[in-house]
Enzyme design. Structure first.
Site, PDB file in Angstrom:
ATOM      1  N   SER A 119      54.181  -8.676  52.662  1.00  0.00           N
ATOM      2  CA  SER A 119      52.895  -9.371  52.716  1.00  0.00           C
ATOM      3  C   SER A 119      51.971  -8.830  53.803  1.00  0.00           C
ATOM      4  O   SER A 119      50.798  -9.186  53.841  1.00  0.00           O
ATOM      5  CB  SER A 119      53.114 -10.874  52.940  1.00  0.00           C
ATOM      6  OG  SER A 119      53.730 -11.115  54.189  1.00  0.00           O
ATOM      7  N   LYS A 137      50.383 -19.908  56.097  1.00  0.00           N
ATOM      8  CA  LYS A 137      49.778 -18.797  56.843  1.00  0.00           C
ATOM      9  C   LYS A 137      48.337 -19.113  57.238  1.00  0.00           C
ATOM     10  O   LYS A 137      47.926 -18.880  58.376  1.00  0.00           O
ATOM     11  CB  LYS A 137      49.840 -17.522  56.000  1.00  0.00           C
ATOM     12  CG  LYS A 137      51.252 -16.988  55.800  1.00  0.00           C
ATOM     13  CD  LYS A 137      51.271 -15.783  54.880  1.00  0.00           C
ATOM     14  CE  LYS A 137      52.697 -15.264  54.711  1.00  0.00           C
ATOM     15  NZ  LYS A 137      52.758 -14.115  53.797  1.00  0.00           N
TER      16      LYS A 137
END
Length: 653
Positions: A505, A548
């Protein structure tokens, strides 16, 4: 694309489905909501009579497995069930070989009493009792046993006991569940007793297991528990194949010599239930498994709103409300419940079926409501329970954020820097999961075009992260070294990272850092980036996107929102957004921004305020043009040779 506040959470409500009388319009409690696929599979299995038609039920995490299995088999019972009571009767020819006899369901005790009466009668009175008994039971085994008795009296039996009931259907059960799988629990046991220095067994010492108790019905067995002892699985297979239960493997060698009850016919349906790992283990390693268990019932952990209406899901919420045994829910609570259910799934069109999680939440909200002496649970009680749960789990996240605020860990949220960018990562520690930014840096030097991943060199890179770096290397090579080799090499690293880094990611952020370093173009530090890429630069979805974003927002909020801060996420993750209300409010007030991108060129243009341009054209006004200009300058001033050519030339010198 810059997202609006309305795109940051699901746009459905449950309250509008309820009338003024919520109880009247609420669907009935149903734990099988959203489980049509699994129900259809088990219903199909229950329409088949053969011994090679058992099933395996894959259960979703958080589901109340017993409730689901009981509900399915009440709704779709096994059509070929045979409800008999089974007895072991003393053998008049051999005390050590009891005989198995079946009678009508629920009548075992009555038959035992009739047999005692039969053996106590004069021979002249037995004929009528025999005819009555056989007419009532219609059992060939009972008829054979009465014939074997002949003219014997009770005193001629030679056993301390006449009968023991092995299977009793007095309280009819459609499904038996064996959750704690041991030898005695599943198959039963025959105990021994010592009298006057001798060891022996008797009818009353026979203890049937669940396999016999469920004979004629459906038996569900916990697969994980069963596989803890491979011997139990092998014996279960044997009994299912032969459709007969023998006590040979139950008693030890010494006991088998003198006491061995007659084998009992088995006619039952078996459902193994457990996690997908257990199913995969059996399917891949046992050739008999697919023959005996050909039907897979896959229970879902999510409820899809694209395939089923929201109102049906309210029936599931009514079920968990009943299981929580809490105060009644106010009608306004259901919006909070479905919103949180969507967040647990990380998808705006899916809702969680994690029953235990719901029950724990409702019970905590119930305790809050009772402390406030309320008669029902309101939405603020649910919100308070969620807040309390989050506070209990946030200690590590707060420590991490404090280290950044105190500048023990360097994370910039303002300005512009070449080759430095905030990546978004997620930390999982001790059951707590939270997002935090991580500074990624890249430097460029003269070389042969290779990209050095310092994490990998330090053996702190997981396999997936290493793969991500190799993919971005391939993208750069395809972009700038298609016709001739690059004369620049680069290094990339997660700064102040002291544990293993894994996942892909961060590959978008790493690629943006490298492009910035190659083009000597500063990156906006107020924007944090997450996303995976492929070899062509397309940005792909990542996990834990809400955590996140919230981790970076909390840091910016603690430092003070500037109005330019925000995050860059993959376009594919837009449907997964379900953010906290304060983040939604900040986006609505233009104090925080969420950008979505589908290609690396969109991300790097946003971060550098430069168009990407043509990678084959040297141009100081575009990002790719700057890279090409720099490469052309190096090619013009220094003939390019590969490392092995330079090594060969130096050896010739």
């Amino acid at each position: 694309m810059l997202l609006t506040a309305n795109q940051l959470f699901p746009q459905f409500t449950a309250t509008e489905l309820l009338s003024d009388s919520a109880a009247a319009s609420m669907p009935a409690a149903d734990c099988l909501v959203g489980q049509q696929r699994a129900c259809k599979a088990l219903a199909q299995a229950n329409q088949i009579a053969g011994r090679y038609s058992h099933s395996f039920a894959v259960m979703a995490p958080g589901s109340r497995q017993h409730d689901l299995l009981q509900a399915v088999h009440q709704r779709y019972p096994w059509q070929y069930s045979q409800a008999f009571d089974w007895l072991y009767l003393a053998n008049p020819l051999d005390n050590e070989r009891p005989l198995a006899v079946n009678v009508k369901a629920g009548q075992a005790q009555q038959v035992v009493a009739q047999l005692y009466d039969y053996l106590s009668q004069d021979l002249s009175n037995r004929a009528a009792l025999r005819e009555q008994l056989l007419a009532e039971q219609n059992s060939s085994r009972l008829e054979a046993y009465l014939s074997l008795l002949g003219e014997r009296q009770l005193t001629d039996i030679g056993s301390d006991e006449l009968a023991t009931i092995v299977v009793s259907q007095q309280q009819h059960q459609a499904l038996y569940i064996c959750d704690r799988v041991t030898e005695s629990q599943l198959f039963g046991s025959i105990r021994l007793q010592s009298q006057a220095g001798t060891v022996h067994s008797d009818l009353r010492l026979i203890e049937p297991g669940m396999l016999l108790k469920a004979n004629g019905q459906v038996l569900a067995i916990n697969a994980h528990e069963l596989l803890q002892d491979p011997g139990l699985w092998q014996r279960l297979k044997y009994y299912l194949k032969t459709a007969e239960f023998t006590w040979d493997d139950i008693v030890d060698a010494q006991q088998r010599v003198f006491y061995q009850p007659q084998a009992m016919p088995l006619r039952l349906k078996v459902v193994l239930f457990g996690e997908r790992d257990s199913y995969a283990l059996l399917r891949e390693n046992d050739r008999d498994f697919e023959q005996l268990f050909p039907i897979l019932a896959d229970f879902s952990g999510h409820y899809s709103l694209t395939q089923q209406p929201l109102k049906d899901y309210l029936g599931y919420l009514r079920y968990v409300e009943q299981q929580a045994n809490c105060l009644p829910l106010a009608a306004t609570c259901y919006d909070v419940l479905v919103r949180q259910a969507s967040r647990w799934c990380e998808h705006q069109q899916e809702l969680s079926l994690d029953s235990y999680r719901f029950i724990q939440w409702l019970r905590e909200a119930d305790a809050i409501a009772r402390q406030q002496q309320q008669r029902e649970i309101e939405r603020q009680h649910l919100q308070q329970a969620l807040t309390q749960q989050q506070q209990r789990q946030d200690f590590v996240a707060e420590l991490s954020r404090r280290a950044i605020i105190e500048e023990q860990v360097h994370i910039a949220t303002a300005g512009a820097v070449i080759g430095q960018l905030n990546g978004l990562t997620v930390v999982t520690l001790g059951g707590s999961e939270f997002g935090e930014p991580s500074r990624i840096t890249a430097t460029v030097h003269y070389g042969d075009g290779d990209i050095i991943d310092i994490e990998r060199k330090a053996e702190l890179s997981g396999n997936i992260h290493t793969k991500g770096v190799m993919i971005l290397s391939s993208y750069l090579a395809n972009l700038f070294a298609r016709n001739e080799p690059m004369s620049l090499s680069a290094t990339v690293v997660f700064e102040q990272s002291y544990h293993e880094v894994d996942g892909d990611s961060a590959s978008l952020a790493e690629l943006c850092c490298l492009l910035s370093a190659l083009a000597e173009a500063p990156l906006r530090q107020e924007l944090a980036v997450t996303g995976a890429i492929d070899q062509f630069g397309a940005v792909q979805a990542i996990g834990a996107v809400n955590e996140k974003i919230e981790g970076y927002f909390r840091l910016c909020q603690a430092r003070g929102l500037s109005g330019t801060q925000g995050v860059v996420i993959p376009q594919a993750n837009a449907i997964h957004l379900n953010l906290d209300p304060d983040i939604v409010a900040a986006v609505a007030a233009k104090q925080f921004h969420i950008h979505t991108v589908s290609h690396v060129t969109e991300a790097v243009s946003l971060l550098t305020d430069l168009p990407c341009g043509d990678a084959n054209e040297a141009n100081s006004t575009t990002l790719f043009g700057r890279v090409q200009q720099r490469l052309s300058h190096l090619h013009h001033n220094q003939p390019l040779t590969s490392w092995w050519q330079r090594l060969f030339m130096s050896s010739n010198d």
